[in-house]
Design a protein around this motif. Structure first.
Motif, PDB file in Angstrom:
ATOM      1  N   TRP A  66      27.108 -37.881 -28.202  1.00  0.00           N
ATOM      2  CA  TRP A  66      25.903 -38.064 -27.388  1.00  0.00           C
ATOM      3  C   TRP A  66      25.220 -39.384 -27.730  1.00  0.00           C
ATOM      4  O   TRP A  66      25.185 -39.790 -28.888  1.00  0.00           O
ATOM      5  N   SER A  67      24.656 -40.015 -26.720  1.00  0.00           N
ATOM      6  CA  SER A  67      23.791 -41.163 -26.966  1.00  0.00           C
ATOM      7  C   SER A  67      22.380 -40.740 -26.578  1.00  0.00           C
ATOM      8  O   SER A  67      22.210 -39.829 -25.764  1.00  0.00           O
ATOM      9  N   ARG A 123      12.015 -40.147 -14.783  1.00  0.00           N
ATOM     10  CA  ARG A 123      12.635 -39.945 -16.089  1.00  0.00           C
ATOM     11  C   ARG A 123      13.231 -38.550 -16.089  1.00  0.00           C
ATOM     12  O   ARG A 123      12.589 -37.611 -15.618  1.00  0.00           O
ATOM     13  N   TYR A 124      14.430 -38.437 -16.645  1.00  0.00           N
ATOM     14  CA  TYR A 124      15.086 -37.132 -16.614  1.00  0.00           C
ATOM     15  C   TYR A 124      15.555 -36.755 -18.007  1.00  0.00           C
ATOM     16  O   TYR A 124      15.628 -37.599 -18.907  1.00  0.00           O
ATOM     17  N   GLY A 125      15.864 -35.480 -18.161  1.00  0.00           N
ATOM     18  CA  GLY A 125      16.147 -34.977 -19.495  1.00  0.00           C
ATOM     19  C   GLY A 125      17.499 -35.386 -20.052  1.00  0.00           C
ATOM     20  O   GLY A 125      17.619 -35.885 -21.172  1.00  0.00           O
ATOM     21  N   ILE A 126      18.541 -35.192 -19.245  1.00  0.00           N
ATOM     22  CA  ILE A 126      19.877 -35.252 -19.843  1.00  0.00           C
ATOM     23  C   ILE A 126      20.928 -35.619 -18.796  1.00  0.00           C
ATOM     24  O   ILE A 126      20.737 -35.353 -17.600  1.00  0.00           O
ATOM     25  N   ALA A 127      22.007 -36.246 -19.242  1.00  0.00           N
ATOM     26  CA  ALA A 127      23.138 -36.511 -18.351  1.00  0.00           C
ATOM     27  C   ALA A 127      24.352 -35.767 -18.899  1.00  0.00           C
ATOM     28  O   ALA A 127      24.688 -35.916 -20.075  1.00  0.00           O
ATOM     29  N   ILE A 128      24.956 -34.933 -18.056  1.00  0.00           N
ATOM     30  CA  ILE A 128      26.156 -34.193 -18.478  1.00  0.00           C
ATOM     31  C   ILE A 128      27.271 -34.429 -17.466  1.00  0.00           C
ATOM     32  O   ILE A 128      27.025 -34.947 -16.383  1.00  0.00           O
ATOM     33  N   TYR A 129      28.490 -34.004 -17.824  1.00  0.00           N
ATOM     34  CA  TYR A 129      29.626 -34.162 -16.903  1.00  0.00           C
ATOM     35  C   TYR A 129      29.588 -33.062 -15.834  1.00  0.00           C
ATOM     36  O   TYR A 129      29.462 -31.885 -16.163  1.00  0.00           O
ATOM     37  N   MET A 163      18.936 -38.299 -23.040  1.00  0.00           N
ATOM     38  CA  MET A 163      20.189 -38.077 -23.783  1.00  0.00           C
ATOM     39  C   MET A 163      21.349 -38.054 -22.788  1.00  0.00           C
ATOM     40  O   MET A 163      21.194 -37.582 -21.665  1.00  0.00           O
ATOM     41  N   SER A 164      22.502 -38.550 -23.238  1.00  0.00           N
ATOM     42  CA  SER A 164      23.648 -38.555 -22.343  1.00  0.00           C
ATOM     43  C   SER A 164      24.931 -38.240 -23.098  1.00  0.00           C
ATOM     44  O   SER A 164      25.218 -38.805 -24.147  1.00  0.00           O
ATOM     45  N   MET A 165      25.701 -37.310 -22.505  1.00  0.00           N
ATOM     46  CA  MET A 165      26.985 -36.914 -23.094  1.00  0.00           C
ATOM     47  C   MET A 165      28.033 -37.946 -22.706  1.00  0.00           C
ATOM     48  O   MET A 165      28.055 -38.398 -21.563  1.00  0.00           O
ATOM     49  N   PHE A 196      22.817 -42.528 -31.468  1.00  0.00           N
ATOM     50  CA  PHE A 196      23.966 -41.638 -31.212  1.00  0.00           C
ATOM     51  C   PHE A 196      23.905 -40.418 -32.120  1.00  0.00           C
ATOM     52  O   PHE A 196      23.432 -40.509 -33.249  1.00  0.00           O
ATOM     53  N   PHE A 197      24.390 -39.281 -31.631  1.00  0.00           N
ATOM     54  CA  PHE A 197      24.527 -38.108 -32.496  1.00  0.00           C
ATOM     55  C   PHE A 197      25.752 -37.293 -32.098  1.00  0.00           C
ATOM     56  O   PHE A 197      26.241 -37.423 -30.969  1.00  0.00           O
TER      57      PHE A 197
END
Lengths: 301, 436
Positions: B145-146, B192-198, B275-277, B300-301
């Motif tokens: 994750w970034s 602004r949004y929370g998260i990016a996933i596939y 956060m983005s996967m 990154f985590f």
């Protein structure tokens, strides 16, 4: 003898001077085409018919086993395949209807003397000259909820054209209509300009209303050529792949061509996908036949 | 006419004769079009300097990679000498007879110990635990994750977060925290949004995303030895994981319904999400000021742990295999011998490649080289992968058909979705006579 019905070769021509007969010229033109057709169309068609009764997978070295009608049985019992068919039917219906309404409407508007008619017609024809993949890619940008200009101009905020499962198929059909309505327009325009002017004059003398004139004169006379446009567009819409593939990956937009591609070239189920292709082929032939029958009826009138 | 025809035929024949001859000296490696392939080309250039044998890395976009590679295999083509194939292909390519068996090479060079255990297990060995190897682990990769450090470290945000959730705002250690943070930063009014996933349901994109949740929740896709799936992929843990993933979809930017690595990196570079996967392989671009205006503020985590403390990540990455139909197999083996040397692996890592060499991975030098190398090192020892059986693509199709309508289309429940998926997979395994 077929050579007798053909036009005689001019004895003074270049070909005759080389000692070529009508027959050899005919063969020179036809044989390569027939060979090409057999090698690249007929042969694979028959070969894949054979595969459709086997469990062959092109990705392995395992020999193909004959499984009879099992592939056809499995496909026709698969609810996802039926869903692909109903999605495709819905898509064909929306897209072809839209194209006919928009295309014919444009043709009616253009079928009068207006300034710069040639230029307008040419500009309207531009969309269908573009590549499908390119159209798909830039419409994806136009539809984008974050920066797309469609939402901006329509004031729709963050409306999700392609991400909304209920909207995505319509969004793709809109692109198809934008791209191919000009084709229907072009054919309709040809049909409209062929309607004899004296019929309209007679109708005017009889004080027929514009509504009546349209349904009794314009439409019946343009119908045969409009039917040809519809046949072409239905066949094309049925086979749509690139546009939908580029624009969206929703299950609600998985047309049969996309499912077929995945089955054949991602899953490598060669036997199964051959059977699927045959089912699609039979359907396209059947639909086209219905249209052609109707076309003949319209022409006979 | 005749002359033109003859000329054309001669041209075609000449082309056919000369084309292979011109390339006979070279080695061709086939890979997907992305940065690591460019790094490999740089590495290969050094091989040419040493040996005089040129190596070309030929690439194609990811979307075509599988199709193009297998089309070449199926035609028994010799266009490629080596291929950096996806981990899931091992079954299909080895059973199809397309890869050269590298077991002897593997044992002779003790690669089982030289390379990180997870990379050997998932990039090289097929079937599982058979001791038969088909590839040399080349590009290690997994999902990480970034995140936006500046958003996370903003004092006002930190206070507001602590007030709302009762703990400090920091890179999440669990999926529950990940979800809280996504919810916290999801502010559509501010763009602004929370998260990016596939979410792309073609090939393996979305499935890899969901796997991160399923594995960390302590569930599995099935038993890789007996091919049992019922009670694994639809276990209560897997159901909870899928529910969580769907919840995350609610915190994604608008139109987030066909997204994979490109969009997820864009989500960070465009400043859209907190956060983005993404795969580690795409992180170098995020540290580049030229491609990411927020480079200095990107952290990154590793994939966080699930509720029971399990922590795994979905595996990406590839191994290099020698193509059975290559006319330069011997030369290819020589290249591989050079490739596995410690100094080559070190150089590979320096160039930007994610080495699978255990020694290099464990070195302080590597772990401190970039902000994400530490997370990568941790992740590579706890990765899991999708099925590698020859019919993996059919299993992916069923997964896409079942998961997508639930996650994006809001149809059915997580339990129904996974029960249906288990039934589909069971049917597929039955068809190919596996387990049962």
């Amino acid at each position: 003898m077929p050579s007798e019905v053909m036009t005689r070769l001019d004895p003074k021509s270049h070909a005759a001077a080389k000692g070529m007969s009508d027959l050899s010229i005919r063969n020179l033109f036809i044989v390569p085409t027939i060979v090409f057709l057999i090698v690249f169309n007929i042969f694979p068609l028959l070969y894949s018919l054979g595969y459709s009764f086997t469990d062959f997978r092109a990705s392995t070295n395992a020999p193909a086993n004959f499984v009879g009608l099992q592939n056809y049985r499995e496909l026709l019992n698969d609810p996802f395949i039926w869903k692909n068919f109903s999605i495709t039917a819905k898509y064909v219906l929306i897209s072809v209807t839209g194209q006919v309404i928009v295309g014919f409407g444009l043709a009616m508007l253009l079928n009068r003397s207006i300034p710069a008619k040639g230029l307008i017609t040419t500009l309207l024809l531009l969309p269908m000259m573009l590549s499908m993949a390119v159209v798909g890619l830039f419409w994806k940008l136009l539809y984008d909820p974050n920066f797309g200009i469609i939402n901006y101009f329509l004031g729709l905020g963050k409306f999700e054209w392609l991400a909304d499962p209920d909207m995505a198929l319509y969004a793709i059909a809109i692109v198809d209509i934008w791209m191919w309505a000009p084709f229907v327009m072009l054919l309709s325009l040809a049909g409209l300009s062929a309607v004899p002017k004296h019929l309209y004059e007679a109708a005017e003398i009889d004080r027929a209303g514009s509504f009546y004139t349209f349904f009794r004169i314009t439409l019946p006379l343009v119908a045969p050529i409009l039917m040809i446009a519809i046949i072409f567009r239905t066949m094309e819409a049925f086979k749509t792949f690139d546009l939908a593939y580029v624009l969206s990956s929703q299950p609600n937009t998985e047309l049969i061509a996309i499912r077929l591609y995945k089955m054949a070239f991602q899953e490598w189920q060669t036997g199964m996908s051959s059977a699927f292709a045959y089912i699609v082929l039979i359907m396209v032939v059947a639909i086209t036949n219905i249209y052609v029958k109707y076309l003949n009826k319209v022409k006979a009138r | 006419m005749k002359k033109t025809m003859n000329g054309m035929l001669a041209g075609v024949a000449l082309g056919a004769l000369t084309a292979p001859a011109a390339w006979a000296e070279d080695l061709v490696i086939f890979w997907a079009e992305w940065d690591p392939a460019n790094y490999l080309q740089e590495l290969a250039n050094e091989y040419e300097e040493e040996t005089g044998i040129s190596v070309t890395v030929e690439t194609t976009p990811w979307a075509d990679f599988q199709t193009k590679a297998f089309t070449e295999f199926n035609a028994r083509g010799s266009a490629y000498d080596m291929i950096v194939g996806d981990s899931q292909w091992l079954g299909a390519a080895s059973e199809g007879g397309h890869y050269v068996d590298l077991t002897e090479f593997f044992d002779a060079n003790n690669l089982g110990e030289v390379m990180a255990p997870a990379t050997v297990k998932y990039y090289a060995e097929y079937p599982g635990n058979s001791g038969t190897y088909w590839a040399v682990p080349a590009e290690g990769d997994a999902v990480g994750w970034s995140y936006r450090k500046d958003w996370f470290e903003d004092p006002a945000e930190m206070t507001a977060f602590k007030e709302k959730y009762g703990y400090d705002l920091a890179p999440p250690a669990t999926w529950a925290q990940l979800t809280d943070i996504a919810e916290f930063f999801h502010r559509p009014d501010e763009n602004r949004y929370g998260i990016a996933i596939y979410t792309d349901n073609s090939y393996d994109a979305m499935v890899m995303g969901v796997e991160n949740a399923i594995f960390s929740y302590g569930a599995d896709l099935g038993n890789f030895e007996t091919y049992e799936v019922d009670g694994y992929v639809n276990s209560p843990k897997a159901v909870a994981a899928l529910e969580n993933y769907k919840k995350l979809y609610g915190y994604t930017p608008p139109g987030w319904a066909k997204t994979f690595f490109v969009e997820n990196n864009q989500a960070i570079t465009e400043g859209l999400v907190a956060m983005s996967m993404n795969y580690f392989a795409f992180f170098p671009a995020l540290l580049n000021e030229a491609t990411n205006p927020h480079a200095a503020n990107t952290g990154f985590f590793a994939n966080p742990a699930g509720p029971d403390g399990d922590q795994f990540a979905a595996l990406g990455g590839q191994g290099i295999s020698v193509v059975k139909y290559s006319e330069n197999q011997e030369e290819s083996m020589k290249f591989l011998e050079w490739f596995i040397k410690d100094e080559t692996q070190k150089r590979w890592a320096e160039l930007g490649g994610y080495t699978a060499s255990a020694a290099v991975l464990e070195s302080e030098e590597f772990r401190k080289a970039t902000p994400y190398n530490e997370a990568f090192y941790q992740t590579m020892f706890k990765v899991k992968d999708f099925w590698a059986v020859p019919e993996f693509a059919e299993l992916l199709t069923s997964a896409n058909q079942r998961l997508y309508p639930f996650i994006i289309g809001d149809q059915g429940s997580a339990q129904e979705t996974l029960d249906a998926l288990a039934a589909d997979w069971k049917e597929t395994f039955k068809k190919y006579g596996r387990g049962q």
